[in-house]
Design an enzyme around this catalytic site. Structure first.
Site, mmCIF file in Angstrom:
data_model
loop_
_atom_site.group_PDB
_atom_site.id
_atom_site.type_symbol
_atom_site.label_atom_id
_atom_site.label_comp_id
_atom_site.label_asym_id
_atom_site.label_seq_id
_atom_site.Cartn_x
_atom_site.Cartn_y
_atom_site.Cartn_z
ATOM 1 N N SER A 1 0.885 -1.225 -0.080
ATOM 2 C CA SER A 1 0.030 0.104 0.006
ATOM 3 C C SER A 1 1.098 1.211 -0.202
ATOM 4 O O SER A 1 1.759 1.413 1.042
ATOM 5 C CB SER A 1 -1.144 0.086 1.270
ATOM 6 O OG SER A 1 -1.426 1.432 1.478
ATOM 7 N N TRP B 1 -0.402 4.131 1.030
ATOM 8 C CA TRP B 1 -0.272 4.851 2.490
ATOM 9 C C TRP B 1 0.477 4.478 3.425
ATOM 10 O O TRP B 1 0.907 5.164 4.262
ATOM 11 C CB TRP B 1 -1.810 5.019 2.669
ATOM 12 C CG TRP B 1 -1.960 5.839 3.605
ATOM 13 C CD1 TRP B 1 -2.548 6.975 3.570
ATOM 14 C CD2 TRP B 1 -2.076 5.539 5.051
ATOM 15 N NE1 TRP B 1 -2.835 7.561 4.586
ATOM 16 C CE2 TRP B 1 -2.494 6.730 5.804
ATOM 17 C CE3 TRP B 1 -1.743 4.423 5.939
ATOM 18 C CZ2 TRP B 1 -2.388 6.807 7.233
ATOM 19 C CZ3 TRP B 1 -1.675 4.764 7.188
ATOM 20 C CH2 TRP B 1 -2.322 5.933 7.981
ATOM 21 N N ASP C 1 0.907 -0.688 -5.044
ATOM 22 C CA ASP C 1 0.040 0.497 -5.231
ATOM 23 C C ASP C 1 0.755 1.318 -5.840
ATOM 24 O O ASP C 1 1.854 2.247 -5.210
ATOM 25 C CB ASP C 1 -0.589 0.686 -3.816
ATOM 26 C CG ASP C 1 -1.372 2.313 -3.939
ATOM 27 O OD1 ASP C 1 -1.615 2.569 -4.995
ATOM 28 O OD2 ASP C 1 -1.811 2.515 -2.786
ATOM 29 N N CYS D 1 -7.087 9.726 0.056
ATOM 30 C CA CYS D 1 -7.260 8.296 0.501
ATOM 31 C C CYS D 1 -8.671 7.800 -0.076
ATOM 32 O O CYS D 1 -9.620 8.639 -0.010
ATOM 33 C CB CYS D 1 -7.010 8.287 1.800
ATOM 34 S SG CYS D 1 -7.057 6.468 2.161
ATOM 35 N N ARG E 1 -7.370 10.974 -20.338
ATOM 36 C CA ARG E 1 -6.200 11.092 -20.135
ATOM 37 C C ARG E 1 -5.994 9.677 -19.347
ATOM 38 O O ARG E 1 -4.700 8.883 -19.489
ATOM 39 C CB ARG E 1 -6.156 12.045 -18.903
ATOM 40 C CG ARG E 1 -4.670 11.982 -18.427
ATOM 41 C CD ARG E 1 -4.341 13.039 -17.641
ATOM 42 N NE ARG E 1 -3.565 12.952 -16.455
ATOM 43 C CZ ARG E 1 -3.014 13.580 -15.477
ATOM 44 N NH1 ARG E 1 -3.466 14.976 -15.613
ATOM 45 N NH2 ARG E 1 -2.356 13.048 -14.543
ATOM 46 N N ASN F 1 -10.956 -3.663 -2.298
ATOM 47 C CA ASN F 1 -10.300 -3.334 -1.082
ATOM 48 C C ASN F 1 -11.138 -3.727 0.330
ATOM 49 O O ASN F 1 -12.442 -3.052 0.260
ATOM 50 C CB ASN F 1 -9.787 -2.003 -1.128
ATOM 51 C CG ASN F 1 -9.352 -1.563 0.403
ATOM 52 O OD1 ASN F 1 -8.888 -2.247 1.209
ATOM 53 N ND2 ASN F 1 -9.319 -0.198 0.569
ATOM 54 N N SER G 1 -12.039 -2.807 3.130
ATOM 55 C CA SER G 1 -11.077 -1.572 3.779
ATOM 56 C C SER G 1 -11.172 -1.506 5.091
ATOM 57 O O SER G 1 -12.127 -2.035 5.786
ATOM 58 C CB SER G 1 -12.183 -0.430 3.456
ATOM 59 O OG SER G 1 -11.643 0.613 4.055
ATOM 60 N N PRO G 2 -9.793 -1.383 5.521
ATOM 61 C CA PRO G 2 -9.749 -1.045 6.857
ATOM 62 C C PRO G 2 -10.436 0.053 7.553
ATOM 63 O O PRO G 2 -10.590 0.132 8.948
ATOM 64 C CB PRO G 2 -8.289 -0.958 7.137
ATOM 65 C CG PRO G 2 -7.682 -0.590 6.076
ATOM 66 C CD PRO G 2 -8.585 -1.173 4.854
ATOM 67 N N THR H 1 -5.761 -3.123 2.638
ATOM 68 C CA THR H 1 -4.723 -2.319 2.134
ATOM 69 C C THR H 1 -3.640 -1.903 3.433
ATOM 70 O O THR H 1 -2.458 -2.006 3.162
ATOM 71 C CB THR H 1 -5.133 -0.841 1.699
ATOM 72 O OG1 THR H 1 -6.074 -0.312 2.698
ATOM 73 C CG2 THR H 1 -5.713 -1.021 0.292
#
Length: 365
Positions: free
Chosen positions: A103, A105, A154, A192, A205, A293, A295-296, A327
């Site tokens: 991750s 982060w 990531d 995040c 893009r 994810n 997610s936590p 993550t």
């Protein structure tokens, strides 16, 4: 004698191999052989024309990518935890996990070389930290003679435009990543994943950046929830009446925001092997695999029963979510475990450490 000399030179100085056409078979405007729904806006000859004259084989990345691809097509789903250190990656593999997630982060939070904690890796001036984390995880696995399980890293928003994304992808391949996760957020305003108010790059893009990455390595692409004002995908979804945000961007209309994200996912899907999005895109790409994810940031016990959590990932896997990861698992496990030990140690001294030691001994049996 002459024959021996010839054999010596042919052994140590072999002639250059022919162009590796087999490596590119199935790539091109018609898609990729055996992988339905994959689009390439170039031909095999275009890749061969631009490649270097010396063939460099990135063994860890190639083997890991092939292993990841095999797992995605043979397992109900692939479960991974976010590793903060190489040692955590070792313990994950020893415990039986078949893949590892890195991750951005977590690196920003406590594994960067700046000696500080950042709210997001995109705020770092250098992207080297994530590049360092990948080979460290592989090295730790190799030193412990463990199977080199595939690492999905990531890449955040790619740290810039198409060229930056290309360079980030190339760096991850050299570092040994098996797959790379990119987002379509604007790097300068990145937030995040669980937070609202993210700013998106124009769809065209995102397509261009995905195309630049495509010949380099398999990858995952996410979508978000706010946009700039030059997106041609669905201009009717932009809420011009609400005015601009403090950063100068328009919002999506709330009633059509989800559909706008689905439309972006459909636009990106031909360039990705997995995509982090809702199953609605199966209407157009029925074989597209998803990433998810777990997610936590989500309070799992407050919203799901234990019995539901046990079957949650299996049910997601049946819906096509083939790569599922947490993550920040390493960050939370590392932070809480040392806090819990320190708190008990303060009150109970060596008895607290002995309790940890006994659990370690029991896990080795």
């Amino acid at each position: 004698m002459g024959e021996r000399v010839a054999n010596f030179f042919s052994y140590f100085f072999p002639p250059p191999p022919p162009p590796p056409l087999l490596s590119f078979l199935g790539w091109g405007k018609g898609g990729r052989r055996g992988v339905p729904g994959i689009k390439r806006n170039y031909e095999v000859e275009d890749v061969l024309r631009l490649k270097g004259s010396i063939d460099i084989d990135y063994t860890l990345a190639n083997r890991g990518a092939n292993r990841l691809w095999q797992l995605l097509h043979t397992e109900p789903f692939v479960a991974a935890l976010g590793a903060q250190t190489g040692n955590q990656a070792v313990q994950m593999v020893r415990a039986g996990l078949k893949a590892i997630y890195l991750s951005g982060w977590q690196v920003a939070a406590d594994a960067n070389t700046a000696g500080d904690m950042y709210p997001d890796q995109s705020l770092r001036s250098l992207r080297a930290d994530l590049m360092e984390a990948t080979p460290k995880a592989n090295d730790h696995l190799a030193q412990h003679r463990l199977v080199l399980q595939p690492i999905v890293a990531d890449a955040e928003a790619g740290f810039g435009g198409a060229l930056n994304c290309f360079e980030v992808m190339k760096g991850f391949i050299e570092a040994g990543a098996s797959g790379v996760h990119f987002e379509d957020q604007l790097g300068s305003e990145k937030k995040c994943g669980h937070m609202g108010g993210k700013v998106l790059v124009p769809t065209r893009r995102g397509d261009r950046e995905a195309e630049r990455r495509a010949p380099r390595r398999r990858h995952v692409l996410g979508v978000a929830d706010r946009c700039c004002d030059i997106d041609e995908q669905r201009p009717s979804t932009v809420d011009y009446a609400a005015g601009r945000t403090a950063e100068g961007f328009f919002r999506l209309k709330e009633k059509t925001a989800k559909q706008a994200c689905i439309d972006r996912a459909i636009a990106y899907a031909p360039y990705t092997d997995l995509i982090w999005m809702e199953t609605a895109i199966h209407a157009k790409f029925p074989d597209k695999m998803f990433a998810y994810n777990c997610s936590p940031s989500f309070n799992w016990k407050a919203h799901l029963r234990a019995s539901d959590m046990e079957k949650f990932q299996r049910e997601l896997g049946a819906m096509g979510f083939k790569y599922q990861f947490i993550t920040l698992a390493g960050f939370h496990a590392n932070s809480f475990s040392i806090y819990d030990l320190a708190r008990k140690y303060k009150d109970h001294g060596m008895a607290a450490y002995s309790e940890l030691q006994e659990r370690e001994f029991a896990s080795e049996k």
